[in-house]
Enzyme design. Structure first.
Site, PDB file in Angstrom:
ATOM      1  N   LYS A   1       0.851  -1.272   0.086  1.00 54.10           N
ATOM      2  CA  LYS A   1      -0.012  -0.062   0.105  1.00 54.10           C
ATOM      3  C   LYS A   1       0.813   1.095   0.075  1.00 54.10           C
ATOM      4  O   LYS A   1       0.501   2.134  -0.919  1.00 54.10           O
ATOM      5  CB  LYS A   1      -0.967  -0.006   1.121  1.00 54.10           C
ATOM      6  CG  LYS A   1      -1.984  -1.201   1.228  1.00 54.10           C
ATOM      7  CD  LYS A   1      -2.920  -1.215   2.284  1.00 54.10           C
ATOM      8  CE  LYS A   1      -2.160  -1.442   3.685  1.00 54.10           C
ATOM      9  NZ  LYS A   1      -1.660  -2.897   3.685  1.00 54.10           N
ATOM     10  N   THR A   2       1.922   1.143   0.878  1.00 54.55           N
ATOM     11  CA  THR A   2       2.740   2.322   1.076  1.00 54.55           C
ATOM     12  C   THR A   2       3.624   2.821  -0.237  1.00 54.55           C
ATOM     13  O   THR A   2       3.695   3.624  -0.843  1.00 54.55           O
ATOM     14  CB  THR A   2       3.718   2.472   2.312  1.00 54.55           C
ATOM     15  OG1 THR A   2       2.824   2.108   3.352  1.00 54.55           O
ATOM     16  CG2 THR A   2       4.396   3.505   2.448  1.00 54.55           C
TER      17      THR A   2
ATOM     18  N   ASP B   1      -1.686   6.831   6.543  1.00 55.27           N
ATOM     19  CA  ASP B   1      -1.484   4.988   6.801  1.00 55.27           C
ATOM     20  C   ASP B   1      -2.629   4.833   8.036  1.00 55.27           C
ATOM     21  O   ASP B   1      -2.832   5.686   8.916  1.00 55.27           O
ATOM     22  CB  ASP B   1      -0.161   4.682   7.120  1.00 55.27           C
ATOM     23  CG  ASP B   1       0.162   3.228   6.906  1.00 55.27           C
ATOM     24  OD1 ASP B   1      -0.723   2.773   6.340  1.00 55.27           O
ATOM     25  OD2 ASP B   1       1.370   2.951   7.297  1.00 55.27           O
TER      26      ASP B   1
ATOM     27  N   THR C   1      -6.069  -1.476   6.623  1.00 52.66           N
ATOM     28  CA  THR C   1      -6.150  -2.992   6.580  1.00 52.66           C
ATOM     29  C   THR C   1      -7.626  -3.390   6.848  1.00 52.66           C
ATOM     30  O   THR C   1      -7.864  -4.535   6.962  1.00 52.66           O
ATOM     31  CB  THR C   1      -5.039  -3.639   7.509  1.00 52.66           C
ATOM     32  OG1 THR C   1      -5.483  -2.813   8.899  1.00 52.66           O
ATOM     33  CG2 THR C   1      -3.767  -3.487   7.228  1.00 52.66           C
TER      34      THR C   1
ATOM     35  N   ARG D   1       6.445  -8.148   1.970  1.00 53.04           N
ATOM     36  CA  ARG D   1       7.270  -7.675   3.291  1.00 53.04           C
ATOM     37  C   ARG D   1       7.836  -9.087   3.889  1.00 53.04           C
ATOM     38  O   ARG D   1       8.900  -9.094   4.444  1.00 53.04           O
ATOM     39  CB  ARG D   1       6.346  -6.978   4.281  1.00 53.04           C
ATOM     40  CG  ARG D   1       7.153  -6.616   5.465  1.00 53.04           C
ATOM     41  CD  ARG D   1       6.506  -5.720   6.532  1.00 53.04           C
ATOM     42  NE  ARG D   1       6.166  -4.513   5.987  1.00 53.04           N
ATOM     43  CZ  ARG D   1       5.054  -3.713   5.959  1.00 53.04           C
ATOM     44  NH1 ARG D   1       4.058  -4.301   6.619  1.00 53.04           N
ATOM     45  NH2 ARG D   1       5.015  -2.728   5.582  1.00 53.04           N
TER      46      ARG D   1
END
Ligand code: ADP
Length: 297
Positions: free
Chosen positions: A48-49, A93, A138, A197
């Site tokens: 997302k980032t 975020d 999320t 990640r």
């Protein structure tokens, strides 16, 4: 070392999402206009980032970042809004964590780029430059409907297949100087729960382990030492599945799962369950969680 891709072309996977964003960005550059607000939803670590910063970089504008968990009240978001320049990006975020009062304050900001403030007792409406808000969450479902509706573009990120992760891994191995066969790389991708990640953490561990023990090549052994099995499940995942197994026929709520496993409710909901559900290991029913047919452990 920066493993975060900077441009759309460098992002591996999420092809449809990237393609749609590429088209929207193109539309905002010809002629130049601010990009509509974007909401990106999906489990942690899926990009997302990364995608938010690629949007800013493709637009050729600055991105300012704030984590909603640190915004307690309107005062907490003001400095960011005051910093906005024309067409820049404000990345929020964990946007589902914004307090309701801040959400409501943002409605006219998002729609008309006007902040309604009370200055020395008088209500004032202050104009700010048109900018783009990119929210990451999320938990898309927990945004209030009016807030959710103000994001013109909504994108959902899904877990990566092992093949796509293996491709991503190959490109990261090149930057990390890791020498590894395609077969082992695919194997590590299988152990990464569809998540870049996690994949990067696995590669980092592989690199550390094989430089400490240069002769050791067994992935069983290398990842076994961290308690990670061939499905990529770690101790928490295994504890979670174990409790469900022991309570077969007895659906468990989130609270019960948390107290039985000792794992925080948020970790269960955001980090453990999405992948388990996606893979069919677990089903969430009205009465609680039960083991699914995909359970192969
Ligand atoms: P999120 O914001 O969803 O939690 P991030 O964007 O921070 O996830 O991504 C986590 C890590 O995974 C970052 O270091 C990033 O470089 C890497 N990553 C995520 N998605 C991709 C992708 N599609 N291609 C390459 N690397 C990625």
């Amino acid at each position: 070392m920066n493993l975060r891709p900077q441009k759309f072309d460098d992002i591996i996977g999420q092809d449809d999402v990237v393609e749609r964003l590429r088209i929207s960005v193109f539309g905002c550059k010809n002629p130049v206009a601010s990009m509509p607000h974007v909401l990106i939803d999906g489990p942690p670590g899926l990009g997302k980032t990364t995608i938010a910063s690629a949007i800013a970089s493709e637009l050729g504008v600055n991105m300012y970042t704030v984590n909603a968990a640190n915004v307690r009240n309107i005062k907490g978001i003001l400095p960011y809004l005051m910093t906005m320049t024309l067409n820049s990006v404000l990345f929020i975020d964990e946007i589902h964590r914004l307090p309701k009062i801040v959400e409501e304050f943002l409605y006219p900001v998002m729609e008309d780029f006007k902040m309604g403030l009370v200055i020395e007792g008088d209500p004032e409406s202050i104009d700010i430059p048109h900018f783009t808000m990119v929210g990451a969450t999320t938990s898309g479902g927990s945004l209030s409907q009016p807030f959710y509706d103000r994001f013109t573009i909504k994108e959902h990120l899904s877990f990566y297949t092992s093949n796509v992760l293996a491709k991503l891994a190959r490109s990261n191995c090149d930057s990390m100087n890791i020498d590894i066969s395609d077969e082992d790389l695919l194997n590590i991708a299988h152990r990464s729960k569809g998540t870049p990640r996690i994949l990067n953490a696995r590669l980092q561990w592989y690199k550390s382990y094989t430089s400490f023990y240069p002769e050791e090549k067994s992935l069983e052994k290398i990842f076994g030492m961290q308690g990670i099995d061939k499905n990529g499940f770690d101790e928490n995942d295994k504890k979670y599945l174990d409790i469900l197994q022991k309570n077969r026929g007895n659906p468990l709520g989130l609270k019960a799962m948390s107290s039985l496993t000792g794992i925080a409710m948020e970790t269960i909901e955001n980090s453990i369950e999405p992948y388990m559900i996606r893979k069919g290991y677990v089903r969430r029913t009205q009465r609680g969680r039960v083991l699914g047919k995909g359970n192969g452990v």
